[in-house]
Scaffold this motif. Sequence first.
Motif, PDB file in Angstrom:
ATOM      1  N   GLN A 131       8.008   1.998  -1.390  1.00 26.19           N
ATOM      2  CA  GLN A 131       8.921   0.099  -1.471  1.00 26.19           C
ATOM      3  C   GLN A 131       8.385  -1.045  -1.310  1.00 26.19           C
ATOM      4  N   GLY A 132       7.935  -2.031  -2.654  1.00 32.20           N
ATOM      5  CA  GLY A 132       7.388  -3.307  -2.699  1.00 32.20           C
ATOM      6  C   GLY A 132       8.602  -4.288  -2.281  1.00 32.20           C
ATOM      7  N   LYS A 133       7.803  -5.142  -1.279  1.00 30.33           N
ATOM      8  CA  LYS A 133       9.329  -6.343  -1.376  1.00 30.33           C
ATOM      9  C   LYS A 133       8.145  -7.741  -1.310  1.00 30.33           C
ATOM     10  N   PRO A 134       9.045  -8.596  -2.362  1.00 32.14           N
ATOM     11  CA  PRO A 134       7.861  -9.853  -2.731  1.00 32.14           C
ATOM     12  C   PRO A 134       7.500 -11.116  -1.039  1.00 32.14           C
ATOM     13  N   ARG A 135       6.459 -11.145  -0.964  1.00 38.04           N
ATOM     14  CA  ARG A 135       5.852 -12.139   0.302  1.00 38.04           C
ATOM     15  C   ARG A 135       5.534 -12.773  -0.963  1.00 38.04           C
ATOM     16  N   THR A 136       5.379 -13.352  -1.635  1.00 38.45           N
ATOM     17  CA  THR A 136       5.112 -15.072  -1.785  1.00 38.45           C
ATOM     18  C   THR A 136       6.240 -15.130  -2.975  1.00 38.45           C
ATOM     19  N   ARG A 137       7.187 -16.302  -3.838  1.00 37.11           N
ATOM     20  CA  ARG A 137       7.114 -16.274  -4.799  1.00 37.11           C
ATOM     21  C   ARG A 137       6.840 -17.838  -5.389  1.00 37.11           C
ATOM     22  N   ARG A 138       6.402 -18.020  -5.826  1.00 38.57           N
ATOM     23  CA  ARG A 138       5.690 -18.993  -6.601  1.00 38.57           C
ATOM     24  C   ARG A 138       6.010 -19.455  -8.128  1.00 38.57           C
ATOM     25  N   LYS A 139       6.716 -21.019  -8.612  1.00 39.09           N
ATOM     26  CA  LYS A 139       7.089 -20.626  -9.669  1.00 39.09           C
ATOM     27  C   LYS A 139       5.526 -20.432 -10.729  1.00 39.09           C
ATOM     28  N   ASN A 140       5.150 -20.904 -11.611  1.00 38.32           N
ATOM     29  CA  ASN A 140       3.939 -19.956 -13.005  1.00 38.32           C
ATOM     30  C   ASN A 140       3.072 -19.283 -12.382  1.00 38.32           C
ATOM     31  N   GLN A 141       3.736 -18.008 -11.192  1.00 37.11           N
ATOM     32  CA  GLN A 141       2.553 -17.355 -10.803  1.00 37.11           C
ATOM     33  C   GLN A 141       2.705 -16.149 -10.365  1.00 37.11           C
ATOM     34  N   THR A 142       2.321 -15.014 -10.159  1.00 34.13           N
ATOM     35  CA  THR A 142       2.870 -13.536 -10.413  1.00 34.13           C
ATOM     36  C   THR A 142       2.577 -13.703  -9.162  1.00 34.13           C
ATOM     37  N   ASP A 143       4.122 -12.864  -9.061  1.00 29.86           N
ATOM     38  CA  ASP A 143       4.288 -12.464  -7.213  1.00 29.86           C
ATOM     39  C   ASP A 143       3.548 -11.136  -6.688  1.00 29.86           C
ATOM     40  N   VAL A 144       3.443 -11.630  -5.530  1.00 25.17           N
ATOM     41  CA  VAL A 144       2.763 -10.588  -4.136  1.00 25.17           C
ATOM     42  C   VAL A 144       3.667  -9.690  -3.467  1.00 25.17           C
ATOM     43  N   PHE A 145       3.704  -8.337  -4.325  1.00 31.33           N
ATOM     44  CA  PHE A 145       4.300  -7.510  -2.551  1.00 31.33           C
ATOM     45  C   PHE A 145       3.747  -6.516  -1.714  1.00 31.33           C
ATOM     46  N   SER A 146       4.898  -6.390  -0.997  1.00 30.71           N
ATOM     47  CA  SER A 146       4.486  -5.858   0.682  1.00 30.71           C
ATOM     48  C   SER A 146       4.631  -4.638   0.661  1.00 30.71           C
ATOM     49  N   VAL A 147       3.980  -3.998   0.562  1.00 31.72           N
ATOM     50  CA  VAL A 147       4.217  -2.425  -0.090  1.00 31.72           C
ATOM     51  C   VAL A 147       4.146  -1.564   1.476  1.00 31.72           C
ATOM     52  N   LYS A 148       5.111  -1.065   1.578  1.00 30.54           N
ATOM     53  CA  LYS A 148       5.443   0.109   3.039  1.00 30.54           C
ATOM     54  C   LYS A 148       5.204   1.424   1.974  1.00 30.54           C
ATOM     55  N   PHE A 149       5.235   2.973   2.817  1.00 29.51           N
ATOM     56  CA  PHE A 149       5.103   4.303   2.216  1.00 29.51           C
ATOM     57  C   PHE A 149       5.541   5.221   3.177  1.00 29.51           C
ATOM     58  N   ASN A 150       6.074   5.475   2.814  1.00 28.03           N
ATOM     59  CA  ASN A 150       7.293   5.978   3.559  1.00 28.03           C
ATOM     60  C   ASN A 150       6.863   7.556   2.845  1.00 28.03           C
ATOM     61  N   ALA A 151       7.265   8.734   3.934  1.00 30.03           N
ATOM     62  CA  ALA A 151       7.269  10.451   3.624  1.00 30.03           C
ATOM     63  C   ALA A 151       7.710  10.274   4.724  1.00 30.03           C
ATOM     64  N   GLU A 152       8.777  11.420   4.148  1.00 32.76           N
ATOM     65  CA  GLU A 152       9.775  12.292   5.112  1.00 32.76           C
ATOM     66  C   GLU A 152       9.481  14.183   4.894  1.00 32.76           C
ATOM     67  N   SER A 153       9.105  15.260   6.060  1.00 31.22           N
ATOM     68  CA  SER A 153       9.074  16.298   6.154  1.00 31.22           C
ATOM     69  C   SER A 153      10.700  17.181   6.463  1.00 31.22           C
ATOM     70  N   GLN A 154      10.761  17.959   5.652  1.00 32.87           N
ATOM     71  CA  GLN A 154      12.246  19.307   6.330  1.00 32.87           C
ATOM     72  C   GLN A 154      11.466  20.218   6.431  1.00 32.87           C
ATOM     73  N   VAL A 155      12.461  21.106   6.840  1.00 29.12           N
ATOM     74  CA  VAL A 155      12.360  22.868   7.556  1.00 29.12           C
ATOM     75  C   VAL A 155      13.920  23.450   7.098  1.00 29.12           C
ATOM     76  N   ARG A 156      12.980  24.792   6.960  1.00 36.95           N
ATOM     77  CA  ARG A 156      14.867  25.492   6.609  1.00 36.95           C
ATOM     78  C   ARG A 156      14.318  26.820   7.445  1.00 36.95           C
ATOM     79  N   LEU A 157      15.062  27.137   8.707  1.00 28.71           N
ATOM     80  CA  LEU A 157      15.154  28.215   9.231  1.00 28.71           C
ATOM     81  C   LEU A 157      15.575  29.567   8.580  1.00 28.71           C
ATOM     82  N   LYS A 158      15.031  30.223   8.531  1.00 28.85           N
ATOM     83  CA  LYS A 158      15.681  31.220   7.417  1.00 28.85           C
ATOM     84  C   LYS A 158      16.660  32.334   8.377  1.00 28.85           C
TER      85      LYS A 158
END
Length: 147
Positions: A108-135
């Motif tokens: 997920q990326g959320k804007p960190r800066t927003r400036r007119k006529n410039q490229t937005d910079v995004f703050s990026v978060k990495f999330n991972a989930e792990s699940q298991v299933r029993l017999k």
Amino acid sequence: MNSARRIKNWERAFLLGLCIIFAAGCAGTSGAGDLGLSGHYQADVGLATAFDLRDKTRRVLDKYQFEVLRFDQSADMIYYETQWKDRYPFQDELDQGIEGTRTRIVIQGKPRTRRKNQTDVFSVKFNAESQVRLKETSDWNYAIISP
């Protein structure tokens, strides 16, 4: 920073998350991210332009064969969520009666800066989930990640 170096940085962050999910202990990490006892891992990847966030995320997910389930982009967010990806249980998981294991990634990326006529910079978060299933059951549950 050149394009090849940026891809390597993204791959490093992505691989760090995958390594933690697939082979980390259950205690936590040394500042690289937050791995609780619940099967969730989260880390701040850094900053990226919208183009780099879309391009590098797609490349890395494709390289490691994660299928994108959902992609959303708006002025307030860029969001990737993958399908669950199965992996073979480790021996200690098999010994506990775990029959199946799977992982999914959310970036997920959320804007960190927003400036007119410039490229937005995004703050990026990495999330991972792990699940298991029993017999004995067909239900998937979040569980402590195998050491």
